[in-house]
Enzyme design. Sequence first.
Site, PDB file in Angstrom:
ATOM      1  N   SER A 133       0.748  -1.241   0.071  1.00  0.00           N
ATOM      2  CA  SER A 133      -0.029   0.466   0.427  1.00  0.00           C
ATOM      3  C   SER A 133       1.239   1.080   0.217  1.00  0.00           C
ATOM      4  O   SER A 133       1.851   1.347  -0.763  1.00  0.00           O
ATOM      5  CB  SER A 133      -1.234   0.179   1.076  1.00  0.00           C
ATOM      6  N   TYR A 147      -4.461   9.126  -6.441  1.00  0.00           N
ATOM      7  CA  TYR A 147      -3.968   7.845  -5.588  1.00  0.00           C
ATOM      8  C   TYR A 147      -4.015   7.320  -4.440  1.00  0.00           C
ATOM      9  O   TYR A 147      -4.196   6.103  -4.185  1.00  0.00           O
ATOM     10  CB  TYR A 147      -2.475   8.586  -6.068  1.00  0.00           C
ATOM     11  N   LYS A 151      -5.186   3.248  -2.557  1.00  0.00           N
ATOM     12  CA  LYS A 151      -4.643   2.961  -1.629  1.00  0.00           C
ATOM     13  C   LYS A 151      -5.653   2.785  -0.499  1.00  0.00           C
ATOM     14  O   LYS A 151      -5.251   1.917   0.070  1.00  0.00           O
ATOM     15  CB  LYS A 151      -3.992   3.626  -1.652  1.00  0.00           C
TER      16      LYS A 151
END
Length: 270
Positions: A133, A147, A151
């Site tokens: 991660s 982004y 995650k």
Amino acid sequence: MAKVWLVTGASRGLGREIARAALNAGETVVATARSVEEVRNGLGAEHGLHALALDITDAKAANLVATETVERFGAIDVLVNNAGYAELGFFETFTDAEVRRQFEVNLFGTMNVARAVVPHMRARRSGLIVTISSVSGLVSNGGGSVYSASKFAIEGWMEGFAQELAPLGVRSLLVEPGMLRTDFMDRKSASFGSIDIPDYAEAIAQYRAFVDEANGNQPNDPSLLAARIVARASQDGLSSRLIFGDDALAWAGAKVDQLRQEIARSADRD
């Protein structure tokens, strides 16, 4: 006895370092990426290395790689779900297709590989899933919203999935690095939004300058993280998370403090 590792995104960056560290520890490594040639160029002809092509967004290909690995080596002891990339920029500058592509790779591609491998681990009542991660899966900032969203999704999925797997003997480790000294922020791994919005122009220019300056100068050594992951894979009592880097520890700690303050304010009924 040597373990069998399956590593995605192993042609460069952290994935390559993890594959190399596992090989140096005497493990068997099935290293995958979209290009087998790039894997071999990055890792050489190491003993114990087996390179396979895999686009993680192709569920059928993920199943074939998992099946071939088990048929050839008898097991997959450690899965390192590492492959991914970053959409870096302000949310409104991304098209719907760009956002969906971020999730298609980082979340759904990662799920494809886990879905292909986990049945083999369940059957043996043994295995470790290492999911790469990011501290951006715990903390989001301007310029990283898309982004981070991918995650954050990885974090939520694996946090629950790990609890489902634990009674069946399958362990999980979520790895949350800070800024690693890799090429992750160059244009091979990072992409910027394609929509021009004048209101964001100045802020985006500053953000891109930050990214360009940081690329190649990140504070954390990926080889140290790779060595730590390989060491952890053999440890009993494995913790469920590994936050790596002083920057990541500081950001995660600040987020925890912020949440505590907000929880306390929410509980105040006056």
